[in-house]
Motif scaffolding. Structure first.
Motif, mmCIF file in Angstrom:
data_model
loop_
_atom_site.group_PDB
_atom_site.id
_atom_site.type_symbol
_atom_site.label_atom_id
_atom_site.label_comp_id
_atom_site.label_asym_id
_atom_site.label_seq_id
_atom_site.Cartn_x
_atom_site.Cartn_y
_atom_site.Cartn_z
ATOM 1 N N GLN A 105 -0.028 6.322 2.361
ATOM 2 C CA GLN A 105 -0.343 6.498 3.777
ATOM 3 C C GLN A 105 0.833 7.082 4.543
ATOM 4 O O GLN A 105 0.706 7.389 5.719
ATOM 5 C CB GLN A 105 -0.721 5.152 4.405
ATOM 6 N N VAL A 146 -12.440 3.571 5.540
ATOM 7 C CA VAL A 146 -11.625 3.280 6.722
ATOM 8 C C VAL A 146 -12.436 3.511 7.990
ATOM 9 O O VAL A 146 -12.366 2.741 8.945
ATOM 10 C CB VAL A 146 -10.346 4.161 6.727
ATOM 11 N N LEU A 193 0.849 -1.178 0.000
ATOM 12 C CA LEU A 193 0.000 0.000 0.000
ATOM 13 C C LEU A 193 0.889 1.234 0.000
ATOM 14 O O LEU A 193 1.927 1.251 0.660
ATOM 15 C CB LEU A 193 -0.885 -0.012 1.250
ATOM 16 N N ARG A 198 -9.558 -1.391 8.685
ATOM 17 C CA ARG A 198 -8.727 -0.718 9.681
ATOM 18 C C ARG A 198 -7.678 -1.668 10.230
ATOM 19 O O ARG A 198 -6.515 -1.300 10.388
ATOM 20 C CB ARG A 198 -9.589 -0.191 10.828
ATOM 21 N N LEU A 252 -4.967 -2.097 7.762
ATOM 22 C CA LEU A 252 -4.099 -0.931 7.738
ATOM 23 C C LEU A 252 -3.122 -0.960 8.904
ATOM 24 O O LEU A 252 -1.958 -0.623 8.770
ATOM 25 C CB LEU A 252 -4.921 0.355 7.800
ATOM 26 N N ASN A 266 0.896 -0.936 8.646
ATOM 27 C CA ASN A 266 1.779 0.006 9.325
ATOM 28 C C ASN A 266 2.796 -0.716 10.185
ATOM 29 O O ASN A 266 3.965 -0.321 10.255
ATOM 30 C CB ASN A 266 0.962 0.986 10.167
#
Lengths: 286, 286
Positions: free
Chosen positions: B93, B123, B90, B130, B133, B137
């Motif tokens: 972000q 989101v 991704l 979420r 994501l 991260n």
DNA sequence: CGGATCGTTGAAGGTGATCAATAATCGTGG
DNA sequence: CCACGATTATTGATCACCTTCAACGATCCG
């Protein structure tokens, strides 16, 4: 005052510490109250291993005072500190990877720990806490970016100057009326060296060079007087005056969110500064 | 096949790409369907700026093929790549900080972009997205830790060896039956150098040294044959054979989650490998 | 074919790590 | 209070490594 060599425990009295922390205002009232019940305060001496990769990360909590180092060792003895956990920071969430990471106390530190099961359950239930955790992780990432950038693209002297500037936001620092500033280096040379990927000797030499050039003044190994902050920023490679991020508190207001941290008690005016400094007693800044 | 110099756009046809991506299985059926409507596929040439710090991060999406570099420049021209975005990752972000970061294509790349408003709304509504994501991260953080560790604690030759090994999981790689392996270096020397905080000349010399010692064989600037992977791991400083993390895909199964990526078409047996390799036409591994 | 970019090779020089020695301070114990 | 060992900070000298600069060859694109 210094209970070195042994660990002091305080039970749910941690609620008091928690209440005034930035972390608490971050996660909201209800989560904070529920967490306070599962919190207890603990003081650990310097160089204590909180966990390494095999030991399950039973530790979650926030740092009340003192500093932790999140690091990795190589077989040949080389070490790299990947994060300096400062007062107000959350710790214990770093344990994702199964690599050879270690979390240790870099100084004597007071921790407010949470029971992990309570914490984990709260995470699944409280959306505000989840959002706060997300922000904390984003901050961690940004700090690590700063470190990687600094190590990868800066020369050692630039790194050290940049580190000094950044340290203003997460180590005891007092801006003086005449434009100078007094900082208290809370961690040892060795830790600074392993954070900046250089050697303790280079740190010494750069400090002395900065002093020769009139940018700083070395009062004692743990106290430095900033004489020319702009010139220091120049040395750090940033033409703009301010440092962007740096390993600072990860909260919403980096630089302000000190939490419980004692500032240096220095005189305000032109009075000789050395006189008001506590003799450097190894025990690092009080 | 190579539409260099201009940008090809394909509208909601991106749904096809999306459907078979790891990202889609990660975020779940419903989010994937809703996202597909707001997706469009775009092919950008190499060295195209996707955004820098002042331009708002209008770009969110996943990389279908090709490589992006998330980097920071210094005024003196030094550069540090902080993340190599590989197929399946991704992107968009990273824009949290307001520092001088830039996202560029390192090679020709095919991107599946999402409308940011749709994405942001999704989101807030979809918990599974979420969570995905959050994992992304966490993976980003772990990769950056690997990079920081490598730059800070390893010598250039160790870094390069470690990079080669790690590249097996996110660049076209083919393990051959005789224990060797063929990799296709998708990015230019300059990018590898700025990722590993060294110079292109050092990379050349280390490559040649590894070849002299019989660890690898340089077929052409973009293709390397691994002759002794264990010895390579030895050079990389890890006594244990396998690399732990490294800048790889950030999904749940690092190393397997290649997504749409062409593998090297090499002969299987003892046939001369060079003969089956496409002549190196600058256009990087197809 | 000419210009541009990339990769490779060579030479030189500076920089910073390493080794070693000293000084300063703290903790301990007497 | 002082001696002692241990740890840390500082300073000096040496040297290997790697960056830098420069030139060349190869490839691609016009």
């Amino acid at each position: 005052m210094r209970s070195f060599g042994q660990t002091t425990r305080g039970a749910p009295a941690g609620a008091a510490y928690l209440a005034e922390s930035v972390f608490c205002t971050e996660i909201g009232e209800p989560a904070c109250r529920r967490l306070a019940g599962a919190a207890h305060v603990e003081t650990v001496p310097a160089d204590k291993v909180l966990w390494h990769d095999d030991a399950p990360p039973s530790a979650v909590g926030i740092v009340v005072s003192g500093y932790l180092r999140f690091q990795r060792h190589s077989r040949e003895g080389r070490r790299q500190i990947l994060n300096l956990t400062v007062p107000g920071d959350l710790f214990g969430q770093e344990s994702e990877g199964r690599n050879g990471y270690t979390l240790e106390s870099a100084t004597e530190a007071t921790l407010c720990r949470f029971d992990r099961r309570v914490f984990d359950r709260l995470v699944t239930e409280d959306g505000m806490l989840r959002r706060a955790l997300y922000r904390f992780n984003a901050g961690r990432l940004e700090r690590l970016r700063w470190l990687t950038w600094t190590i990868g693209a800066m020369r050692p002297d630039e790194r050290i100057a940049a580190f000094l500037l950044s340290a203003r936001s997460y180590m005891p620092y007092r801006a003086l009326p005449d434009g100078t500033g007094l900082i208290s280096l809370a961690v040892a040379r060795r830790d600074i060296a392993d954070l900046l990927a250089t050697s303790v000797e280079t740190i010494c030499r750069v400090f002395k060079a900065l002093e020769r050039d009139g940018l700083i003044r070395l009062l004692d190994p743990a106290h430095i007087l900033f004489l020319d902050i702009d010139a220091l920023a120049e040395r750090a490679g940033l033409t703009d005056g301010e440092d962007p991020c740096a390993p600072g508190p990860v909260g919403p207001k980096p630089g302000l969110a000190h939490g419980p941290m004692t500032l240096i008690n220095a005189s305000c005016a032109g009075e000789p500064l050395v006189s008001v400094l506590p003799a450097w007693r190894g025990g690092r800044p009080d």
